[in-house]
Write a protein that holds these residues in place. Structure first.
Motif, mmCIF file in Angstrom:
data_model
loop_
_atom_site.group_PDB
_atom_site.id
_atom_site.type_symbol
_atom_site.label_atom_id
_atom_site.label_comp_id
_atom_site.label_asym_id
_atom_site.label_seq_id
_atom_site.Cartn_x
_atom_site.Cartn_y
_atom_site.Cartn_z
ATOM 1 N N TYR A 36 -25.816 -28.245 -47.702
ATOM 2 C CA TYR A 36 -26.887 -28.144 -46.719
ATOM 3 C C TYR A 36 -27.988 -27.232 -47.246
ATOM 4 O O TYR A 36 -27.730 -26.242 -47.938
ATOM 5 C CB TYR A 36 -26.365 -27.587 -45.392
ATOM 6 N N ARG A 43 -32.905 -25.269 -38.788
ATOM 7 C CA ARG A 43 -31.510 -25.695 -38.756
ATOM 8 C C ARG A 43 -31.077 -26.176 -40.132
ATOM 9 O O ARG A 43 -31.908 -26.621 -40.920
ATOM 10 C CB ARG A 43 -31.344 -26.812 -37.719
ATOM 11 N N PHE A 89 -26.126 -24.043 -48.659
ATOM 12 C CA PHE A 89 -24.737 -23.798 -48.275
ATOM 13 C C PHE A 89 -23.863 -24.964 -48.719
ATOM 14 O O PHE A 89 -24.221 -26.128 -48.510
ATOM 15 C CB PHE A 89 -24.603 -23.672 -46.753
ATOM 16 N N GLY A 102 -19.512 -21.953 -47.266
ATOM 17 C CA GLY A 102 -19.706 -20.841 -48.177
ATOM 18 C C GLY A 102 -20.751 -19.883 -47.623
ATOM 19 O O GLY A 102 -21.453 -20.220 -46.662
ATOM 20 N N PRO A 103 -20.908 -18.709 -48.228
ATOM 21 C CA PRO A 103 -21.837 -17.699 -47.708
ATOM 22 C C PRO A 103 -23.302 -17.980 -48.010
ATOM 23 O O PRO A 103 -24.178 -17.297 -47.475
ATOM 24 C CB PRO A 103 -21.373 -16.408 -48.407
ATOM 25 N N TYR B 33 -19.398 -29.765 -32.732
ATOM 26 C CA TYR B 33 -19.030 -28.477 -33.306
ATOM 27 C C TYR B 33 -19.940 -27.371 -32.778
ATOM 28 O O TYR B 33 -21.098 -27.614 -32.495
ATOM 29 C CB TYR B 33 -19.200 -28.493 -34.840
ATOM 30 N N TYR B 35 -21.137 -23.505 -34.124
ATOM 31 C CA TYR B 35 -21.148 -22.513 -35.176
ATOM 32 C C TYR B 35 -21.946 -21.292 -34.730
ATOM 33 O O TYR B 35 -22.846 -21.400 -33.921
ATOM 34 C CB TYR B 35 -21.837 -23.049 -36.446
ATOM 35 N N GLN B 37 -24.190 -18.112 -36.726
ATOM 36 C CA GLN B 37 -24.735 -17.688 -38.002
ATOM 37 C C GLN B 37 -25.337 -16.298 -37.832
ATOM 38 O O GLN B 37 -26.373 -16.131 -37.199
ATOM 39 C CB GLN B 37 -25.789 -18.662 -38.526
ATOM 40 N N GLY B 42 -23.505 -17.093 -43.811
ATOM 41 C CA GLY B 42 -23.221 -18.516 -43.650
ATOM 42 C C GLY B 42 -22.819 -18.839 -42.227
ATOM 43 O O GLY B 42 -22.828 -17.988 -41.346
ATOM 44 N N LEU B 43 -22.474 -20.084 -42.021
ATOM 45 C CA LEU B 43 -22.067 -20.552 -40.690
ATOM 46 C C LEU B 43 -20.561 -20.399 -40.518
ATOM 47 O O LEU B 43 -19.787 -20.728 -41.422
ATOM 48 C CB LEU B 43 -22.449 -22.016 -40.498
ATOM 49 N N LEU B 45 -17.408 -21.546 -38.008
ATOM 50 C CA LEU B 45 -17.039 -22.497 -36.968
ATOM 51 C C LEU B 45 -16.322 -21.787 -35.835
ATOM 52 O O LEU B 45 -15.336 -21.066 -36.059
ATOM 53 C CB LEU B 45 -16.158 -23.593 -37.565
ATOM 54 N N TYR B 48 -14.429 -26.856 -32.234
ATOM 55 C CA TYR B 48 -14.882 -28.212 -32.457
ATOM 56 C C TYR B 48 -14.116 -29.164 -31.543
ATOM 57 O O TYR B 48 -13.093 -28.794 -30.956
ATOM 58 C CB TYR B 48 -14.754 -28.629 -33.928
ATOM 59 N N PHE B 90 -25.465 -22.566 -33.469
ATOM 60 C CA PHE B 90 -25.834 -23.947 -33.751
ATOM 61 C C PHE B 90 -24.745 -24.882 -33.256
ATOM 62 O O PHE B 90 -23.560 -24.668 -33.495
ATOM 63 C CB PHE B 90 -25.998 -24.186 -35.257
ATOM 64 N N GLN B 103 -22.970 -34.086 -40.564
ATOM 65 C CA GLN B 103 -23.196 -33.332 -39.352
ATOM 66 C C GLN B 103 -24.699 -33.209 -39.105
ATOM 67 O O GLN B 103 -25.444 -32.836 -39.995
ATOM 68 C CB GLN B 103 -22.609 -31.926 -39.463
ATOM 69 N N PHE B 105 -27.387 -31.119 -36.948
ATOM 70 C CA PHE B 105 -27.451 -29.855 -36.252
ATOM 71 C C PHE B 105 -28.556 -29.844 -35.201
ATOM 72 O O PHE B 105 -29.623 -30.460 -35.377
ATOM 73 C CB PHE B 105 -27.703 -28.713 -37.242
ATOM 74 N N GLY B 106 -28.301 -29.097 -34.133
ATOM 75 C CA GLY B 106 -29.331 -28.812 -33.159
ATOM 76 C C GLY B 106 -30.237 -27.701 -33.662
ATOM 77 O O GLY B 106 -29.980 -27.113 -34.710
ATOM 78 N N PRO B 107 -31.298 -27.361 -32.913
ATOM 79 C CA PRO B 107 -32.277 -26.361 -33.356
ATOM 80 C C PRO B 107 -31.786 -24.924 -33.268
ATOM 81 O O PRO B 107 -32.420 -24.027 -33.817
ATOM 82 C CB PRO B 107 -33.457 -26.595 -32.426
#
Lengths: 111, 114
Positions: A36, A43, A89, A102-103, B33, B35, B37, B42-43, B45, B48, B90, B103, B105-107
């Motif tokens: 990503y 987003r 990512f 991942g970070p 899902y 998430y 952040q 990173g994201l 989870l 879900y 998210f 996937q 994602f929303g805003p």
């Protein structure tokens, strides 16, 4: 559970050069590996993905390679452009369910 | 199609307050899902769902609850908000894995707990 590591955390390249970001995962049952791109304040958006039954996938300037034996996968961006600057990512998932990310790697493409 | 929508965009909560973050998708996706952040990270989870009536914990579920009564909606409930829950949240959705795993994602919802 799954653990995903990502390197480097920051990467600066000159415009036109290539960039490589590497990820490793721990769960051999993971079978789906997306990448990503996230621009500041936006987003995440999918740029490329690979499934465990494939070793390499390419989409124009972007390619991903997967080594299941070593449990690592890499993102390759060729002919980088300033608009490639973002945070990238990697993630691993089993059957599209429990994603572990991942970070992140902050890529800067210098003009 | 609106894709994945989230409300609110921003929210400030006091410690101990509760709230529900809304998420909806109009793509008839089975998988959804949540998430979080944290800044510069990173994201992670939270929860879900693989379909209406089915939810499962992710990596960081403590302090949150979810429900999935319809295919379209997947709200996230925060009970007794704590400063550690300050984050961007998210929501995402995807089709069944035997067709396409991407996937969407929303805003995002930016939440601050003071």
């Amino acid at each position: 559970g799954e653990n995903v590591e990502q390197h480097p955390s920051t990467l600066s390249v000159q415009e036109g050069d290539s960039a490589v970001i590497k990820c490793t995962y721990s769960d051999s049952a993971s079978n789906y590996f997306p990448w990503y791109k996230q621009e500041l304040g936006k987003r995440p958006q999918l740029i490329i993905d690979i499934r465990s039954n494939v070793g390499e996938k390419k989409d124009q300037r972007i390619a991903v390679t997967l080594n299941k034996t070593a449990k690592h996968f890499s993102l390759h961006i060729t002919e980088t452009q300033p608009e490639d600057s973002a945070v990238y990512f990697c993630a691993a998932s089993k059957n599209g369910q429990n994603f572990v990310f991942g970070p992140g790697t902050r890529l800067s493409v210098l003009p | 199609n609106a894709g994945v929508t989230q409300t609110p965009k921003f929210r400030i909560l006091k410690i101990g307050q509760s709230m529900t973050l809304q998420c909806a998708q109009d793509m008839n996706h089975n998988y959804m899902y949540w998430y979080r952040q944290d800044p510069g990270m990173g994201l992670k989870l939270i929860y879900y769902s693989v379909g209406a009536g089915i939810t499962d914990k992710g990596e960081v579920p403590n302090g949150y609850n979810v429900s999935r009564s319809t295919t379209e909606d997947f709200p996230l409930r925060l009970e007794l908000a704590a400063p550690s829950q300050t984050s961007v949240y998210f929501c995402a959705s995807s089709r069944q894995p035997n067709t396409y795993n991407e996937q969407f994602f929303g805003p995002g919802t930016r939440l601050t707990v003071l």
